[in-house]
Enzyme design. Sequence first.
Site, PDB file in Angstrom:
ATOM      1  CB  VAL A   1      -1.384 -37.760  12.252  1.00 15.75           C
ATOM      2  CG1 VAL A   1      -1.506 -37.711  10.731  1.00 15.75           C
ATOM      3  CG2 VAL A   1      -0.088 -38.445  12.663  1.00 15.75           C
TER       4      VAL A   1
ATOM      5  N   GLY B   1     -11.463 -34.892  14.215  1.00 13.70           N
ATOM      6  CA  GLY B   1     -11.064 -36.138  13.574  1.00 13.70           C
ATOM      7  C   GLY B   1      -9.596 -36.185  13.206  1.00 13.70           C
ATOM      8  CB  SER B   2      -6.807 -35.975  14.236  1.00 12.85           C
ATOM      9  OG  SER B   2      -7.405 -35.808  15.508  1.00 12.85           O
ATOM     10  NE  ARG B   3      -2.227 -42.887  11.945  1.00 11.98           N
ATOM     11  CZ  ARG B   3      -2.271 -43.845  11.052  1.00 11.98           C
ATOM     12  NH1 ARG B   3      -3.199 -43.863  10.121  1.00 11.98           N
ATOM     13  NH2 ARG B   3      -1.390 -44.819  11.073  1.00 11.98           N
TER      14      ARG B   3
ATOM     15  CG  MET C   1      -8.570 -39.549  18.349  1.00 12.18           C
ATOM     16  SD  MET C   1      -7.816 -38.032  18.994  1.00 12.18           S
ATOM     17  CE  MET C   1      -6.463 -37.834  17.830  1.00 12.18           C
TER      18      MET C   1
END
EC number: 4.1.1.65
Length: 216
Positions: free
Chosen positions: A152, A182-184, A93
């Site tokens: 994450v 912002g991440s995953r 993301m």
Amino acid sequence: MNYPHPLIAREGWPFLAGAFVISLLVHASAGFWWALPLWIITVFVLQFFRDPPRPIPSQPNAVLAPADGRIVVVEKTQDPYAGREALKISVFMNVFNVHSNRVSVDGAVEKVEYFPGKFVNADMDKASVENERNAVLIRRAADGQLVTLVQVAGLVARRILCYTKVGDNLSRGQRYGFIRFGSRVDVYLPLDARPRVTIGEKVSASSTILAELDVK
């Protein structure tokens, strides 16, 4: 389509209120042009914390995307949270994506485990094992198959929010967490799951089918 959450995520209300008040004060005291950069920031905060409802596919064996973003991993590897070989699909993301996290399958939560860690770029492979993360293991109601969802943290995102606990019964598309800026999300599936996405593909939370499971 039942999605009982506001269009602007509650996690963003303090940020939005702060940005709006500061913009308004500068606008009133110094004028529009001085306040313009602050209004732009306010609009950015507004779009970042949007949390729209999404249509949910009816296909019973479908594994749905847990987040908006871009596919960065589709591979067979070890699921370190369940101790098994698995198919791993990762969604990255960026700051312009919706950051609400939604459940991929119907089932009961067997395990929730938090791991402190670093904050390297979530687009990198090592983020899965080095960054701050939170794993949720879900036992599918239909056939008992295990699905692991791992939030994450990223380079900018330093706050993982998870709202579920062991024993909760979850439904596909249900909102279960949020990661800021912002991440995953890594998804670990049974080895015989059939991926329906490819690296680089853009996906939408709870609308895009990541993979199909064999019905046991």
